[in-house]
Motif scaffolding. Structure first.
Motif, short mmCIF file in Angstrom:
data_model
loop_
_atom_site.label_atom_id
_atom_site.label_comp_id
_atom_site.label_asym_id
_atom_site.label_seq_id
_atom_site.Cartn_x
_atom_site.Cartn_y
_atom_site.Cartn_z
N ILE A 84 0.82 -1.21 0.00
CA ILE A 84 0.00 0.00 0.00
C ILE A 84 0.86 1.26 0.00
O ILE A 84 0.46 2.30 -0.54
CB ILE A 84 -0.94 0.00 1.23
CG1 ILE A 84 -1.89 -1.19 1.16
CG2 ILE A 84 -1.72 1.30 1.33
CD1 ILE A 84 -2.80 -1.33 2.35
N SER A 85 2.06 1.20 0.59
CA SER A 85 2.91 2.38 0.68
C SER A 85 3.68 2.67 -0.61
O SER A 85 4.16 3.79 -0.80
CB SER A 85 3.92 2.21 1.82
OG SER A 85 3.25 2.09 3.06
N VAL A 86 3.81 1.68 -1.47
CA VAL A 86 4.58 1.86 -2.70
C VAL A 86 3.99 2.96 -3.60
O VAL A 86 4.74 3.82 -4.10
CB VAL A 86 4.71 0.53 -3.47
CG1 VAL A 86 5.34 0.74 -4.85
CG2 VAL A 86 5.55 -0.45 -2.66
N PRO A 87 2.66 2.99 -3.83
CA PRO A 87 2.11 4.08 -4.65
C PRO A 87 2.39 5.46 -4.07
O PRO A 87 2.60 6.42 -4.83
CB PRO A 87 0.60 3.79 -4.65
CG PRO A 87 0.49 2.33 -4.42
CD PRO A 87 1.61 1.99 -3.49
N LEU A 88 2.40 5.58 -2.73
CA LEU A 88 2.73 6.87 -2.11
C LEU A 88 4.14 7.31 -2.48
O LEU A 88 4.38 8.47 -2.83
CB LEU A 88 2.60 6.77 -0.59
CG LEU A 88 1.22 6.92 0.03
CD1 LEU A 88 1.30 6.72 1.53
CD2 LEU A 88 0.63 8.28 -0.28
N ALA A 89 5.09 6.37 -2.38
CA ALA A 89 6.48 6.69 -2.69
C ALA A 89 6.62 7.09 -4.15
O ALA A 89 7.34 8.05 -4.47
CB ALA A 89 7.37 5.49 -2.38
N ILE A 90 5.94 6.37 -5.04
CA ILE A 90 6.04 6.69 -6.46
C ILE A 90 5.40 8.05 -6.76
O ILE A 90 5.97 8.87 -7.49
CB ILE A 90 5.37 5.59 -7.30
CG1 ILE A 90 6.14 4.27 -7.13
CG2 ILE A 90 5.31 5.98 -8.77
CD1 ILE A 90 5.48 3.08 -7.81
#
Length: 321
Positions: A84-90
């Protein structure tokens, strides 16, 4: 000492500096992400500054190290918060890299803002499409269900019937679904405006040279926007947009964006007029805030935008001085 040895040593020092500062930015990002994911109350505050490490780093160093920071941040976000956190980082990473790269080139403030907004918008569209495909979620159906439940609950609490008929509710839902692209566009530009407002002062204190935005009263949109608006309105007379058709979706989205542009132009004129009359700054700001709940005021400001674009009110006012 031979010149080649001096150059070699300076290159090593610079490389060490790039790596050290990259590790520092990565650590800052990890802390902010952990706060955003695991601390309920201040999670929003943490999310507002997720863009900062990428913006600062890419404003100082070229694309290679900046994309290296992004890659490490994506991997670290998976470790900290899972998938879930990966889209935030991108999303925040690519937006920060774009804005930082444009700042490094000493681009105009509005160019930096537009570039960051477009990258953020692209992330919203891709992640929206991915969520629909991966999780088989229809946001249109979810919105329809939530709206109908809210209307029914309001009716129950007030002890009255729903003030809208079923057909009116369906029409509203169809319209909201149709203008979803325009809503995402507005959301992206407003979000990046908020992000630059809270992150720029910190970036400046840390040595990043950022060109300021020109005063809002100087904003002048292309006159072609008015022609597009008039042509669209004329086209709607001859080819009536029917809900559910492609022409209807195109019509409502383009109309929404053009009306937003005309509103911005009108609001810019209000700020220009207030400045020319030496009114307190609070007056145009208050007009902007009140135009959100007061629809007639919003229409009036949009009309000012149309007149300003069509008849160049500012030029006429300056000639009379």
């Amino acid at each position: 000492m031979p010149k080649c040895l001096v150059n070699e040593r300076s290159v090593k020092v610079e490389r060490t500096k790039v790596i050290t500062e990259g590790a520092m930015m990565l650590a800052i990002f990890a802390i902010l992400l952990a706060v955003s994911v695991y601390v309920p109350i201040i999670s929003i505050v943490g999310a507002l500054f997720l863009l900062l490490p990428f913006l600062i780093y890419s404003a100082k160093y070229p694309a290679g190290p900046a994309f290296g920071l992004l890659a490490c941040s994506v991997a670290l976000s998976f470790i900290i918060g899972g998938v879930i956190s990966v889209p935030l980082a991108i999303m925040y990473g690519t937006t920060g890299l774009m804005m930082g790269a444009l700042i490094r080139r000493q681009s105009d403030g509005w160019i930096v803002y537009m570039g960051g907004s477009l990258v953020f918008l692209l992330n919203l569209i891709v992640q929206y499409a991915a969520a629909m495909w991966l999780f088989d979620i229809s946001f249109a159906d979810e919105f329809s269900k939530a709206f109908k439940e809210s209307a029914a609950e309001t009716s129950r609490v007030l002890g009255q019937e729903v003030p809208y008929t079923g057909e009116e509710i369906n029409t509203l839902i169809e319209y909201m679904n149709a203008i979803l692209p325009a809503i995402l566009t507005a959301l992206a530009f407003l979000t990046v405006l908020l992000l630059r407002t809270v992150n720029y002062p910190i970036a400046k204190r840390l040595g990043v040279k950022i060109k300021p935005l020109q005063p809002f009263r100087t904003v002048r949109l292309p006159r072609t926007i008015l022609w597009y608006y008039l042509l669209l309105m004329a086209g709607a007379i001859f080819v009536q947009p029917e809900p559910g058709t492609s022409w209807y979706d195109i019509y409502v989205n383009v109309l929404f964006i053009l009306q937003a542009c005309l509103y911005i132009q009108g609001l810019s004129f209000v700020f220009f007029f207030a400045h020319s009359k030496k009114w307190p700054k609070a007056i145009p700001v208050l007009a902007a805030l009140l135009s959100i709940p007061l629809i007639p005021l919003l229409y009036l400001i949009r009309l000012l935008g149309i007149i300003d674009l069509g008849f160049d009110l500012r030029q006429r006012m300056q000639k009379k001085r």
